[in-house]
Design a protein around this motif. Structure first.
Motif, PDB file in Angstrom:
ATOM      1  N   UNK A  96       0.823  -1.206   0.000  1.00  0.00           N
ATOM      2  CA  UNK A  96       0.000   0.000   0.000  1.00  0.00           C
ATOM      3  C   UNK A  96       0.865   1.266   0.000  1.00  0.00           C
ATOM      4  N   UNK A  97       2.033   1.191   0.622  1.00  0.00           N
ATOM      5  CA  UNK A  97       2.880   2.393   0.637  1.00  0.00           C
ATOM      6  C   UNK A  97       3.320   2.766  -0.768  1.00  0.00           C
ATOM      7  N   UNK A  98       3.687   1.732  -1.529  1.00  0.00           N
ATOM      8  CA  UNK A  98       4.101   1.991  -2.917  1.00  0.00           C
ATOM      9  C   UNK A  98       2.928   2.593  -3.696  1.00  0.00           C
ATOM     10  N   UNK A  99       1.743   2.050  -3.492  1.00  0.00           N
ATOM     11  CA  UNK A  99       0.573   2.545  -4.225  1.00  0.00           C
ATOM     12  C   UNK A  99       0.287   4.013  -3.842  1.00  0.00           C
ATOM     13  N   UNK A 100       0.414   4.299  -2.555  1.00  0.00           N
ATOM     14  CA  UNK A 100       0.171   5.684  -2.119  1.00  0.00           C
ATOM     15  C   UNK A 100       1.172   6.652  -2.743  1.00  0.00           C
ATOM     16  N   UNK A 101       2.413   6.195  -2.875  1.00  0.00           N
ATOM     17  CA  UNK A 101       3.432   7.021  -3.548  1.00  0.00           C
ATOM     18  C   UNK A 101       3.003   7.330  -4.975  1.00  0.00           C
ATOM     19  N   UNK A 102       2.568   6.273  -5.663  1.00  0.00           N
ATOM     20  CA  UNK A 102       2.150   6.441  -7.059  1.00  0.00           C
ATOM     21  C   UNK A 102       1.004   7.454  -7.130  1.00  0.00           C
TER      22      UNK A 102
ATOM     23  N   UNK B  63      -3.792  -2.594  -9.244  1.00  0.00           N
ATOM     24  CA  UNK B  63      -4.480  -1.425  -8.677  1.00  0.00           C
ATOM     25  C   UNK B  63      -4.722  -0.380  -9.762  1.00  0.00           C
ATOM     26  N   UNK B  64      -5.848   0.336  -9.648  1.00  0.00           N
ATOM     27  CA  UNK B  64      -6.220   1.304 -10.688  1.00  0.00           C
ATOM     28  C   UNK B  64      -5.114   2.327 -10.910  1.00  0.00           C
ATOM     29  N   UNK B  65      -4.812   2.573 -12.161  1.00  0.00           N
ATOM     30  CA  UNK B  65      -3.808   3.577 -12.501  1.00  0.00           C
ATOM     31  C   UNK B  65      -2.383   3.080 -12.423  1.00  0.00           C
ATOM     32  N   UNK B  66      -2.180   1.839 -12.005  1.00  0.00           N
ATOM     33  CA  UNK B  66      -0.821   1.302 -11.888  1.00  0.00           C
ATOM     34  C   UNK B  66      -0.275   0.846 -13.230  1.00  0.00           C
TER      35      UNK B  66
ATOM     36  N   UNK C  95     -11.946  -4.486  -4.999  1.00  0.00           N
ATOM     37  CA  UNK C  95     -10.827  -4.209  -4.087  1.00  0.00           C
ATOM     38  C   UNK C  95     -11.241  -4.481  -2.641  1.00  0.00           C
ATOM     39  N   UNK C  96     -12.453  -4.044  -2.293  1.00  0.00           N
ATOM     40  CA  UNK C  96     -12.903  -4.261  -0.904  1.00  0.00           C
ATOM     41  C   UNK C  96     -13.120  -5.745  -0.634  1.00  0.00           C
TER      42      UNK C  96
ATOM     43  N   UNK D 241      -9.390  -2.560   1.165  1.00  0.00           N
ATOM     44  CA  UNK D 241     -10.162  -1.330   1.331  1.00  0.00           C
ATOM     45  C   UNK D 241      -9.249  -0.106   1.298  1.00  0.00           C
ATOM     46  N   UNK D 242      -8.012  -0.270   1.791  1.00  0.00           N
ATOM     47  CA  UNK D 242      -7.110   0.895   1.798  1.00  0.00           C
ATOM     48  C   UNK D 242      -6.743   1.332   0.372  1.00  0.00           C
ATOM     49  N   UNK D 243      -6.610   0.361  -0.534  1.00  0.00           N
ATOM     50  CA  UNK D 243      -6.333   0.733  -1.926  1.00  0.00           C
ATOM     51  C   UNK D 243      -7.567   1.418  -2.526  1.00  0.00           C
ATOM     52  N   UNK D 244      -8.749   0.851  -2.221  1.00  0.00           N
ATOM     53  CA  UNK D 244      -9.988   1.442  -2.739  1.00  0.00           C
ATOM     54  C   UNK D 244     -10.135   2.886  -2.243  1.00  0.00           C
ATOM     55  N   UNK D 245      -9.859   3.103  -0.963  1.00  0.00           N
ATOM     56  CA  UNK D 245      -9.974   4.455  -0.407  1.00  0.00           C
ATOM     57  C   UNK D 245      -8.996   5.414  -1.086  1.00  0.00           C
TER      58      UNK D 245
END
Ligand code: MIC
Ligand code: SF4
Length: 756
Positions: free
Chosen positions: A5-11, A151-154, A275-276, A281-285
Motif C-alpha cells: 500500500x505504501x508503494x501505491x500511495x506514492x504512485x 491497482x487502478x492507474x498502476x 478491491x474491498x 479497502x485501503x487501496x480502494x480508499x
C-alpha cells in the motif's frame, strides 16, 4: 505483505501532478491510457508530447510478475545483472508446470515430485533477491495478481502475454519477455514504443446468456489476431461500468489474442467493490481520492473519434454469445450460426470435453454462473453428455467456491477439478498419454483464451472452440457444438423436452472470499547468504553463457533455415506442453526450435533442406549442422510472426543455435522485442511480395550491415541456386539503444557492461 500500500500511495501522490502537466503539454483532454503512461515516465516528466506508434519512451513500471515457465530464463538472466535484490516489487508464480491428469490433489503431488528441482531453484532465487514466491497450487499468475496486486492507474509488466489481465482493475499491465523484466528488476528504465489507442465503446448492458467473454470474442472478430498490434485498447461506456471487475479482467486478458499491447478500463464502482472484497479497502480508499484521474477526461468518451486512433462500438443489448475457433481465436461464430458453420466446415458436432476456468475465466462470477447451469442437470433430470473439467484460477477462488458448494455441484455432473494452475490451457493435459500426435479428430470447447493447433492436448486433430464458461457448460451438458441454449431444448430422462434457464450468479461471494493457505512465501529481508540451487548435471536447468555478438562478416553467405508458411505462433517456434520441462535449460529446449512451423516448400513441419548435404531433416538438427559448420542462418516468415506467448525462448533458442536474422511480413510485438533483446536481427519485408522470391537453396548477404542505423532499411542480397540474384529491402524498427544490443550481442551484455 500481500501487496504494498505504501508503494501505491506514492504512485497516487505523484499521479495528479504528472497528469495535469501532461495534459498541458499535449494540449487536449487525455485518455486513461495516456494518463497512466505519462504518470509512469522514467524521469517523472517530459518536455515533449509523444507521437503514438512512433516514439520510444522510457517508463518506470510499479511492479513485475513472472510465472514459472518464463521466470527461469528471466531469473537466470537477472543473476548476471550484478544486483543484490530487485528494484521494484516482484513476484514469481508456479502455475505452468503442473500437469492436469486425474485431479488437483494427485496432480499437485506429481508436479512437486517431477519439477521440484525447478520449484526449488525459483524459490531460492526469489528468496535471495527479495522476490515474493507463490507456491505450486497457489494459483495462476494473472488471477493471483488481480486478487492481490493490481491497482487502478498502476503500471506493471509480467513475463507472460496475459499479464494484460490486470487491465480489469484499471492498470496498464503489459506482457514482456524475461529480458525486459530484467531491466525493471535491475532498476533500469523499461522502453516501449508509445502505443496507439483504440477506443471500444460498450453501449447497452450484458444480460441473459451473454457474458464479458463475448465482448472480447466479438472484438477479436473485428480486429483479428493482429488488429491490436502496437495499441492499447481502452473500454468505456455504460456497458463497461455496468460490468463486474473480473469480467473486465476477462476482456483485457484476451486482448493478447488481438495482439494489443494491453487493454484497460476506467476506475469505477465495480473496481471499488472488487478491491474491498479482496481485502484491499485501503487501496480502494486511496483510489477514490484521485478517482477523476483514474479514468479519461470526460470529453474523451463524449467524442472518442477525436482522441483515439480507432473507435469500435459494440451494443451489449444485442450481442450474442459466440464461439471462436477452431485453431485461431479470431474466427468468431455467433451461437445461432454455429450449426450452419459446423456443417459447412465439417467440424465434428459431438463435443468430447467442456473445460472451464484458467486465468481468463475463473472468477467467482464465472463459476457461480456456470454452476447454476450444472445445478439444472439434476433439477431437470438431464445427463451431461461431454466430459467436464474445471481449473480454478487461485486457491482463494477454489476454497471459496468449495465452501459455497459449487465444487459439489460440478462433481454431481461428473466434473474433474484440476489443480489451480494452467494445465489444459497450455498442453499440460495428459489426455492421450504418449499418443497425442496422431489423436483422433474431435471437438472440445473451453473458456480459455488460445486455441492454436495442439495447444490444449498435443493432438493436431483436436478442434478447440473458445466461449464463455456459461456457454461451455451448456454445450458440455448438451454434448453438441451446435446447441444454442437460447432457443434449443434437451430431452431429459423422462423423455420430456426441457430448456436450460439462463445462467445466474454472483459478482462477488455473498459470504466473502476465504482461504486457509493462499500459498505465498515472503522472501528474506536480507537474501545475501541464500544459495541458488542449480545442479551441474541438471537436464532442467542450465546457467547461461552470454551470447557473442553477431559479427558483420558472419552475415555474408548465410543460409535459409526455414521459410515458414502461414501462421507461425510462439507455440510453433517453441512448443509448450511436454517441452515446458526444459524452460530453464537452453540447450535442451533448443531441440524443439521451430518444429511446429510449416515449411513453405513442402508444407511439412520439421522437415527442411540442409543446403550443405542436400538432405532433409528436422529443423533443430539441420540448424545444429549449420552451426557446426560456422554458418549463420535466416528464418523467413509470414504475418504476425511470433504471435501468442511472451516466451523469449522463441528468440533465445534460434539465437543459441546460430540463427542471426528473422525476416517476416510482420511481427507480434513481444516477439519482435525478444529478438532484439537477444541481439538478433528482427526485420520485415519492405515489399511483402518479396516473401515469394525466397527459394529453398538461397544464400543471403546483408551488404550494408556495417551501416545499421535507426530509420534506415537494410539491404539483403538473395543469391539463388542458379546464380541469379535479387536485392531486397528489409525494414526494421531498431533505435540507437537497440542497435547497441545487437552490437554487444544482447541487451543483457549491455547491462552487464554498465554495471561492471
Ligand atoms: C501462454 O498462454 O501461451 C503462456 C504459456 O502463458 C505464455 C507464456 C509461456 O510460454 O510460458 C504466454 O502467454 O506468454
Ligand atoms: Fe496459464 Fe493459459 Fe493463462 Fe497462459 S493463458 S497463463 S497458460 S492459464
Amino acid at each position: 505483505m500481500a501487496f504494498d500500500i505504501d508503494m501505491i500511495k506514492e504512485v497516487y501522490k505523484a499521479f495528479p501532478g504528472r497528469v495535469d502537466a501532461a495534459r498541458e503539454l499535449v494540449g487536449r483532454p487525455l485518455t486513461l491510457s495516456e494518463k497512466i503512461l505519462y504518470a509512469h515516465l522514467w524521469d517523472g516528466k517530459t518536455s515533449q508530447a509523444f507521437v503514438r506508434g512512433k516514439d520510444y519512451v522510457d517508463f518506470a513500471p510499479d511492479r513485475v510478475a513472472c510465472q514459472d515457465a518464463t521466470a527461469q530464463m528471466a531469473l537466470l538472466q537477472f543473476m548476471h545483472a550484478g544486483k543484490p535484490s530487485v528494484a521494484v516489487p516482484t513476484t514469481v508464480h508456479c502455475d505452468h508446470l503442473i500437469q492436469a491428469k486425474v485431479g488437483a490433489k494427485k496432480d499437485l503431488i506429481r508436479a512437486n515430485e517431477t519439477s521440484n528441482e525447478v520449484f526449488d531453484f525459483l524459490e531460492s532465487v526469489s528468496n535471495k533477491y527479495g522476490i515474493g514466491f507463490w507456491k505450486p497450487g497457489a494459483g495462476i499468475i494473472h488471477q493471483v495478481v488481480l486478487e492481490n496486486y493490481a491497482f487502478p492507474g498502476g503500471m506493471m509488466i509480467g513475463t507472460d502475454s496475459h499479464t494484460v489481465n490486470a487491465g480489469g482493475l484499471g492498470m496498464v499491465a503489459i506482457g514482456v519477455g524475461g529480458a525486459d523484466a530484467v531491466d525493471v528488476m535491475a532498476g533500469m528504465p523499461w522502453e516501449l514504443k508509445f502505443p496507439k489507442l483504440i477506443g471500444v465503446k460498450l453501449t447497452g448492458k450484458l444480460s441473459g446468456w451473454t457474458a464479458p467473454k463475448d465482448v472480447i470474442l466479438k472484438v477479436a472478430d473485428i480486429l483479428t489476431v493482429k488488429g491490436g498490434t502496437g495499441a492499447i485498447i481502452e473500454y468505456f461506456g455504460e456497458g463497461a461500468t455496468s460490468m463486474s471487475c473480473t469480467g473486465k479482467g476477462t476482456i483485457c486478458n484476451m486482448g493478447a489474442e488481438v495482439g494489443a499491447t494491453t487493454s484497460t478500463f476506467g476506475y469505477d464502482d465495480s473496481m471499488d467493490r472488487y478491491l474491498r472484497a479482496t481485502d484491499r479497502a485501503d487501496v480502494a480508499d486511496a483510489a477514490k481520492e484521485i478517482a477523476p484521474y483514474l479514468t479519461a477526461d470526460p470529453a474523451v468518451y463524449q467524442e472518442p473519434e477525436k482522441y483515439f486512433d480507432q473507435v469500435i462500438e459494440i451494443d451489449l443489448d444485442t450481442l450474442e454469445p459466440h464461439l471462436n475457433g477452431p485453431f485461431t481465436p479470431d474466427l468468431a461464430t455467433p451461437i445461432s450460426k454455429m450449426g450452419e458453420a459446423a456443417r459447412e466446415n465439417d467440424w465434428p458436432l459431438r463435443v468430447e470435453y467442456g473445460l472451464i476456468g484458467s486465468c481468463t475465466n475463473s472468477s467467482y462470477e464465472d463459476i457461480s454462473r456456470a454452476a447454476s447451469l450444472a445445478q439444472q442437470v439434476s433439477d431437470k433430470k438431464l445427463k451431461t453428455k461431454s466430459n467436464f473439467t474445471i481449473t480454478p484460477g487461485s486457491e482463494q477462488v477454489r476454497y471459496t467456491i468449495e465452501r459455497d458448494g459449487y465444487i459439489d455441484t460440478f462433481n454431481n455432473i461428473g466434473a474433474t477439478v484440476f489443480a489451480n494452475a494452467c494445465g489444459p490451457c497450455i498442453g499440460m493435459w495428459d489426455r492421450y498419454g504418449d499418443n497425442a500426435s496422431d489423436g483422433p479428430r474431435n471437438t472440445i470447447v473451453h473458456s480459455f483464451n488460445r486455441n492454436f493447433a495442439k495447444r490444449a492436448d498435443g493432438n493436431p486433430n483436436t478442434l478447440a472452440f473458445v466461449g464463455s464458461p456459461e456457454l461451455v457448460t451448456a454445450i458440455a451438458i448438451a454434448g453438441r457444438l451446435d446447441f444454442n441454449p437460447i432457443t434449443d431444448t434437451l430431452i431429459n430422462e423422462d423423455g420430456e423436452e426441457v430448456k436450460l434457464d439462463e445462467p445466474r450468479g454472483y459478482e462477488l461471494p455473498p459470504k466473502g472470499f476465504a482461504v486457509e493457505d493462499a500459498g505465498y512465501v515472503a522472501p528474506k529481508e536480507d537474501g545475501s547468504s541464500v544459495e541458488v540451487k542449480v545442479a551441474g548435471d541438471s537436464e532442467r536447468l542450465q546457467l547461461l553463457d552470454p551470447f557473442e555478438p553477431i559479427a558483420p562478416e558472419s552475415l555474408q553467405g548465410m543460409k535459409l533455415l526455414i521459410k515458414a508458411f502461414g501462421k507461425c505462433t510462439t507455440d510453433h517456434i517453441s512448443m509448450a506442453g511436454p517441452w515446458l520441462r526444459f524452460r530453464g535449460h537452453l540447450d535442451n529446449i533448443a531441440n524443439n526450435t521451430l518444429i511446429g512451423a510449416v515449411n513453405a516448400f513442402n508444407k511439412k513441419t520439421n522437415f527442411v533442406k540442409n543446403q550443405l548435404t542436400g538432405e532433409y531433416g528436422g529443423v533443430p538438427d539441420t540448424q545444429r549442422a549449420y552451426k557446426a559448420a560456422g554458418i549463420k542462418t535466416l528464418v523467413v516468415g509470414d504475418h504476425n510472426y511470433g504471435e501468442g506467448s511472451s516466451r523469449e525462448h522463441a528468440a533465445m533458442q534460434p539465437r543459441h543455435l546460430g540463427v542471426a536474422a528473422v525476416l517476416v511480413k510482420s511481427f507480434a510485438r513481444i516477439h519482435e522485442t525478444n529478438l532484439k533483446k537477444q541481439g538478433m536481427l528482427a526485420l520485415t519485408f519492405a515489399d511483402e511480395s518479396d516473401y515469394d522470391k525466397i527459394q529453398e537453396d538461397d544464400t543471403f548477404n546483408f551488404t550494408d550491415i556495417r551501416d545499421f542505423a535507426p530509420d534506415k532499411p537494410l539491404t539483403l542480397e538473395v543469391v539463388h541456386q542458379d546464380g541469379s540474384k535479387d536485392t531486397i529491402k528489409a525494414n526494421h524498427t531498431y533505435n540507437a539503444t537497440q542497435i547497441a544490443w545487437f552490437r554487444e550481442g544482447s541487451a543483457l551484455n549491455v547491462i552487464k557492461k554498465e554495471n561492471a
